[in-house]
Design a protein around this motif. Structure first.
Motif, mmCIF file in Angstrom:
data_model
loop_
_atom_site.group_PDB
_atom_site.id
_atom_site.type_symbol
_atom_site.label_atom_id
_atom_site.label_comp_id
_atom_site.label_asym_id
_atom_site.label_seq_id
_atom_site.Cartn_x
_atom_site.Cartn_y
_atom_site.Cartn_z
ATOM 1 N N ARG A 2 0.841 -1.200 0.000
ATOM 2 C CA ARG A 2 0.000 0.000 0.000
ATOM 3 C C ARG A 2 0.884 1.262 0.000
ATOM 4 N N LYS A 3 0.551 2.183 -0.901
ATOM 5 C CA LYS A 3 1.345 3.419 -1.010
ATOM 6 C C LYS A 3 0.443 4.651 -0.953
ATOM 7 N N ALA A 4 1.083 5.785 -0.667
ATOM 8 C CA ALA A 4 0.361 7.061 -0.674
ATOM 9 C C ALA A 4 0.742 7.815 -1.939
ATOM 10 N N TYR A 5 -0.255 8.374 -2.635
ATOM 11 C CA TYR A 5 0.072 9.152 -3.840
ATOM 12 C C TYR A 5 -0.734 10.449 -3.866
ATOM 13 N N ILE A 6 -0.201 11.420 -4.591
ATOM 14 C CA ILE A 6 -0.903 12.698 -4.744
ATOM 15 C C ILE A 6 -1.942 12.538 -5.847
ATOM 16 N N ASP A 7 -3.212 12.680 -5.467
ATOM 17 C CA ASP A 7 -4.291 12.486 -6.429
ATOM 18 C C ASP A 7 -4.703 13.803 -7.083
ATOM 19 N N ALA A 8 -4.676 14.895 -6.310
ATOM 20 C CA ALA A 8 -5.119 16.183 -6.872
ATOM 21 C C ALA A 8 -4.549 17.333 -6.049
ATOM 22 N N ILE A 9 -4.357 18.463 -6.712
ATOM 23 C CA ILE A 9 -3.873 19.673 -6.027
ATOM 24 C C ILE A 9 -4.762 20.853 -6.430
ATOM 25 N N GLY A 10 -5.065 21.715 -5.465
ATOM 26 C CA GLY A 10 -5.730 22.982 -5.761
ATOM 27 C C GLY A 10 -4.847 24.099 -5.258
ATOM 28 N N MET A 11 -4.959 25.259 -5.841
ATOM 29 C CA MET A 11 -4.151 26.385 -5.348
ATOM 30 C C MET A 11 -4.950 27.675 -5.384
ATOM 31 N N TYR A 12 -4.522 28.611 -4.573
ATOM 32 C CA TYR A 12 -5.167 29.927 -4.589
ATOM 33 C C TYR A 12 -4.165 30.978 -4.117
ATOM 34 N N VAL A 13 -4.085 32.061 -4.878
ATOM 35 C CA VAL A 13 -3.324 33.223 -4.406
ATOM 36 C C VAL A 13 -4.256 34.431 -4.404
ATOM 37 N N PRO A 14 -4.088 35.358 -3.454
ATOM 38 C CA PRO A 14 -4.961 36.532 -3.422
ATOM 39 C C PRO A 14 -4.845 37.318 -4.725
ATOM 40 N N GLU A 15 -5.911 38.037 -5.064
ATOM 41 C CA GLU A 15 -5.918 38.778 -6.339
ATOM 42 C C GLU A 15 -4.935 39.938 -6.353
ATOM 43 N N ASN A 16 -4.663 40.492 -5.175
ATOM 44 C CA ASN A 16 -3.836 41.694 -5.067
ATOM 45 C C ASN A 16 -2.362 41.406 -5.415
ATOM 46 N N VAL A 17 -1.926 41.901 -6.588
ATOM 47 C CA VAL A 17 -0.547 41.687 -7.044
ATOM 48 C C VAL A 17 0.317 42.865 -6.604
ATOM 49 N N VAL A 18 1.460 42.562 -5.985
ATOM 50 C CA VAL A 18 2.390 43.606 -5.550
ATOM 51 C C VAL A 18 3.683 43.433 -6.348
ATOM 52 N N THR A 19 3.970 44.406 -7.204
ATOM 53 C CA THR A 19 5.166 44.315 -8.048
ATOM 54 C C THR A 19 6.380 44.888 -7.309
ATOM 55 N N ASN A 20 7.557 44.641 -7.882
ATOM 56 C CA ASN A 20 8.765 45.246 -7.303
ATOM 57 C C ASN A 20 8.665 46.773 -7.342
ATOM 58 N N GLN A 21 8.035 47.284 -8.389
ATOM 59 C CA GLN A 21 7.876 48.743 -8.503
ATOM 60 C C GLN A 21 6.976 49.271 -7.381
ATOM 61 N N ASP A 22 5.969 48.489 -6.999
ATOM 62 C CA ASP A 22 5.123 48.902 -5.865
ATOM 63 C C ASP A 22 5.972 49.004 -4.601
ATOM 64 N N LEU A 23 6.886 48.046 -4.413
ATOM 65 C CA LEU A 23 7.724 48.059 -3.200
ATOM 66 C C LEU A 23 8.699 49.236 -3.209
ATOM 67 N N GLU A 24 9.134 49.631 -4.418
ATOM 68 C CA GLU A 24 10.056 50.788 -4.521
ATOM 69 C C GLU A 24 9.434 52.035 -3.889
ATOM 70 N N LYS A 25 8.092 52.087 -3.889
ATOM 71 C CA LYS A 25 7.411 53.278 -3.333
ATOM 72 C C LYS A 25 7.379 53.239 -1.800
ATOM 73 N N LEU A 26 7.611 52.064 -1.224
ATOM 74 C CA LEU A 26 7.500 51.919 0.227
ATOM 75 C C LEU A 26 8.844 51.933 0.934
ATOM 76 N N MET A 27 9.906 51.572 0.215
ATOM 77 C CA MET A 27 11.218 51.397 0.859
ATOM 78 C C MET A 27 12.319 51.691 -0.143
ATOM 79 N N ASP A 28 13.533 51.795 0.361
ATOM 80 C CA ASP A 28 14.676 52.039 -0.513
ATOM 81 C C ASP A 28 15.113 50.700 -1.116
#
Ligand code: COA
Length: 330
Positions: A2-28
């Motif tokens: 008897r073995k264990a196997y990955i049958d299915a995967i789901g994923m979710y990321v929040p809609e809000n995308v933060v780019t490197n350019q967005d971070l440039e506005k917050l910090m050096d």
């Protein structure tokens, strides 16, 4: 057997995308610095969502792909570094969110190695016959514990939020998790940590502690880097040996997405072709802690890079320090 196997995967990321350019506005910082040191171009941050909100969306997708009703889940394993409440953990909360009260749930907090530790427990649970399926949820909201000023820039630019849910089932076929190897070493706890709330302090949460920055993730980047590039190849070799699999048989290595430079250094040390054998999607998500490997597996499957019968290696390194690897036949 008897073995264990990955049958299915789901994923979710929040809609809000933060780019490197967005971070440039917050910090050096600069897009160039972040790309060159980490390979990251953007990441997703929650905008009012909590850890189990992300987990629920990923779980619903995984269950649908597995053709299962939530009621059929026999055991939940929940990995996060930031659950909705400090206590109880996210596992019991997910029985509430999924509408399956009474389902056993186990919380693990092994940071970036949470998925590997989850696989390790799932393998043992399933091979022993204790359960026929496990819902392994990895859900991470790091953005609420990062310092988005220049003082926290070395850490804040690296992490993102995201979740994945993996349905692991039992099979008598010759496939699934061939080996899982895990390690930890608490001597390096302070090199990557989130200090507060802590029983080192009484009371364990005060404004003074938060003012000291103890509520943020802090990291000694160079020490983490040095250990990661050594431990990844070591534990991958260990997992391959335990599985009785040669490196040449491996179709794809899916490492924890910590940093593209770490991934490239590991590929180099293992003498693997970076772009054909080692998977990376860090440019889109940053480091999503324990969710990063199953998110990467999900996308590699969608891109046709993982097919039935393929030999796949996953590996992690993170806070603790903790590290691990697994060899699986898809
Ligand atoms: N933007 C611009 N400059 C930054 C910066 C940022 N976001 N973060 C740090 N710097 C600066 C430093 O202050 C330092 O400046 P100084 O030379 O004037 O003192 C300079 O960049 C170099 O810093 P250093 O820490 O030497 O950089 P590095 O080459 O070690 O890269 C990391 C830093 C964090 C990218 C690197 O150490 C790393 O990838 N570590 C592993 C991190 C990781 O993967 N963690 C998660 C593991 S699960």
């Amino acid at each position: 057997m008897r073995k264990a196997y990955i049958d299915a995967i789901g994923m979710y990321v929040p809609e809000n995308v933060v780019t490197n350019q967005d971070l440039e506005k917050l910090m050096d910082t600069s897009d160039d610095w972040i790309r060159e040191r980490s390979g990251i171009q953007e990441r997703h941050h929650v905008d009012g969502e909590c850890t189990t909100d992300l987990a629920l969306k990923a779980s619903e997708e995984a269950l649908e792909k597995a053709g299962m009703q939530a009621e059929e889940v026999e055991h939940i394993i929940f990995s996060t570094m930031a659950s909705d409440y400090f206590a109880p953990g996210g596992g019991p909360m997910m029985t509430r969110r999924l509408g399956i009260p009474g389902t056993p749930a186990l919380d693990i907090r092994m940071a970036c190695s949470g998925f590997l530790y989850g696989l390790s427990v799932s393998k043992a649970f399933i091979e022993s016959g204790a359960y026929n399926n496990i819902l392994l949820i990895t859900s991470e909201v790091q953005s609420v514990a990062l310092d988005f000023t220049t003082a926290g820039r070395d850490t804040a630019v690296l992490f993102g939020d995201g979740a994945a849910a993996t349905v692991i089932k039992a099979t008598d076929e010759d496939r699934g998790l061939l080996s899982v190897k895990t390690h930890s070493d608490g001597r390096y706890a302070e090199d990557l940590m989130l200090r507060t709330p802590s029983t080192l302090d009484n009371p364990f949460l005060t404004k003074e502690l938060l003012d000291k920055g103890y509520g943020n993730v802090v990291m000694n980047g160079r020490t983490v880097f040095k250990h990661a590039v050594t431990k990844f190849p070591q534990v991958i070799a260990e997992a391959l040996e335990a599985a009785g699999v040669e490196k040449s048989e491996v179709k794809l290595v899916v490492p924890h997405q910590a940093n593209l430079r770490i991934t490239e250094a590991v590929a180099n040390r293992l003498d693997l072709e970076m772009h054909s054998v080692v998977y990376s999607n860090i440019h889109k998500y940053g480091n999503t802690t324990s969710a990063s490997i199953p998110i990467a597996l999900f996308e590699a499957m969608q891109e046709g890079k993982i097919n039935r019968g393929d030999t796949i290696v996953v590996a992690s390194f993170g806070a603790g320090f903790t590290w691990g690897a697994s060899v699986m036949r898809w």
